[in-house]
Design a protein around this motif. Structure first.
Motif, PDB file in Angstrom:
ATOM      1  N   THR A   1       0.903  -1.207   0.080  1.00  0.00           N
ATOM      2  CA  THR A   1       0.058  -0.043  -0.146  1.00  0.00           C
ATOM      3  C   THR A   1       0.849   1.368  -0.041  1.00  0.00           C
TER       4      THR A   1
ATOM      5  N   GLU B   1      -4.848   4.598  -6.730  1.00  0.00           N
ATOM      6  CA  GLU B   1      -4.900   3.139  -6.544  1.00  0.00           C
ATOM      7  C   GLU B   1      -5.257   2.718  -5.293  1.00  0.00           C
ATOM      8  N   VAL B   2      -4.920   3.559  -4.253  1.00  0.00           N
ATOM      9  CA  VAL B   2      -5.403   2.814  -2.890  1.00  0.00           C
ATOM     10  C   VAL B   2      -6.983   2.940  -2.805  1.00  0.00           C
TER      11      VAL B   2
ATOM     12  N   GLN C   1      -1.456   6.014   1.488  1.00  0.00           N
ATOM     13  CA  GLN C   1      -0.165   5.745   0.967  1.00  0.00           C
ATOM     14  C   GLN C   1       0.994   6.245   1.972  1.00  0.00           C
TER      15      GLN C   1
ATOM     16  N   LYS D   1       1.707   2.543  -3.427  1.00  0.00           N
ATOM     17  CA  LYS D   1       0.446   3.089  -4.513  1.00  0.00           C
ATOM     18  C   LYS D   1       0.453   4.366  -4.603  1.00  0.00           C
ATOM     19  N   THR D   2      -0.170   4.782  -5.419  1.00  0.00           N
ATOM     20  CA  THR D   2      -0.553   6.236  -5.731  1.00  0.00           C
ATOM     21  C   THR D   2      -1.921   6.294  -5.035  1.00  0.00           C
TER      22      THR D   2
ATOM     23  N   PRO E   1       0.585  -2.090  -7.022  1.00  0.00           N
ATOM     24  CA  PRO E   1       0.772  -0.847  -7.748  1.00  0.00           C
ATOM     25  C   PRO E   1       1.063  -1.013  -9.248  1.00  0.00           C
TER      26      PRO E   1
END
Length: 282
Positions: A38, A45-46, A248, A41-42, A55
């Motif tokens: 996590t 994406e989260v 993130q 990730k961006t 990711p």
């Protein structure tokens, strides 16, 4: 009869041991693996639905960007380190002679003293929140670190005394008596003779006190109002933001907060083995 004895003493299947160990590692390691994934990730994406499990392009830059955020994790990390190390050192300075004296001498009220020490372990900062605030509300600035060091040391002192006195009691008194006959004083006997034999107990106390102080939340939340003096446990939720949820960054800081504890355990492991070896040799 011989076959029956062989069945009793049959060694466990190494494959079962390996599978069991692997299951334990996966069970306890899964939350940390999820945190790591996590943290890479961006923001989109989260929160994507359906969820993105891995990711598309790992954002290692998150570990750089988080240091330049408004929350200032460096200050929070410094605060946590100072409080945890300060409480651990204070507990060792007080608990070591106390545990040695309790283990070596039978004084009036010894049992009552040990029971009172044990009872204090039942109290936690959350239960005494109002009293702690009334006691330390006048401590401002860096003095609040001293307040948290005293609080964490007080709430972890009882466990350290109990653990260390059990290790001191396991060392034969004849060793101390021989050292006293050779001309050593009581303090010299404790530091030069007994302490090398009880390293495992000292290490246990260090780990327990340090981790508890590192993770302490209630007292810090009540007493530390100045944001740049707050430890990580209190400042970490602010990484989410007020209107934009940066999960993130929260997971990134959480992993960063684990690193000093992992370093401590890597150092302590060597000391623990050394202490066990010294105890066996002597």
């Amino acid at each position: 009869m011989a076959k029956r004895q062989q069945g009793i003493h049959k060694r466990p299947n190494p494959w079962l041991i390996a599978l069991g160990s692997l299951a334990v590692v996966i069970f306890f390691g899964f939350p940390y693996a999820l945190m790591l994934i996590t943290s890479l990730k961006t923001r989109l994406e989260v929160t994507d639905i359906p969820p993105v499990y891995f990711p598309e392009k790992p954002q290692f830059r998150n570990y750089i960007d988080v240091w330049f955020s408004e929350v200032n994790p460096a200050a929070s990390l410094l605060s946590t380190v100072v409080i945890a190390f300060g409480a651990t050192i204070l507990v060792l300075l007080v608990a070591t002679p106390a545990a040695y004296y309790v283990a070596r001498f039978r004084f009036p009220g010894r049992l009552v003293f040990m029971l009172l020490v044990l009872i204090t372990q039942m109290l936690q900062p959350t239960v005494l929140a109002v009293g702690l605030y009334q006691e330390f509300r006048g401590w401002k600035g860096y003095a609040v670190w001293a307040a948290l060091i005293l609080i964490n040391a007080a709430f972890n002192l009882s466990f350290a005394i109990w653990i260390m006195q059990a290790f001191f009691a396991s060392v034969p008194k004849e060793i101390d008596e021989a050292a006293l006959i050779d001309g050593l004083g009581r303090l010299q006997t404790m530091f030069r003779i007994s302490l090398p034999l009880v390293w495992p107990g000292i290490v246990t106390a260090i780990v327990f006190v340090f981790v508890n102080s590192w993770n302490e939340y209630a007292a810090a939340l009540i007493l530390v109002q100045q944001q740049d003096l707050q430890p990580l446990t209190v400042s970490m939720p602010r990484f989410l933001g007020l209107y934009i949820q940066d999960w993130q960054y929260l997971f990134t800081v959480a992993l960063i907060a684990i690193v000093p504890v992992v370093i401590l355990f890597s150092i302590i492991e060597k000391r623990l083995i050394g202490g066990l070896t010294a105890g066996a040799g002597k």
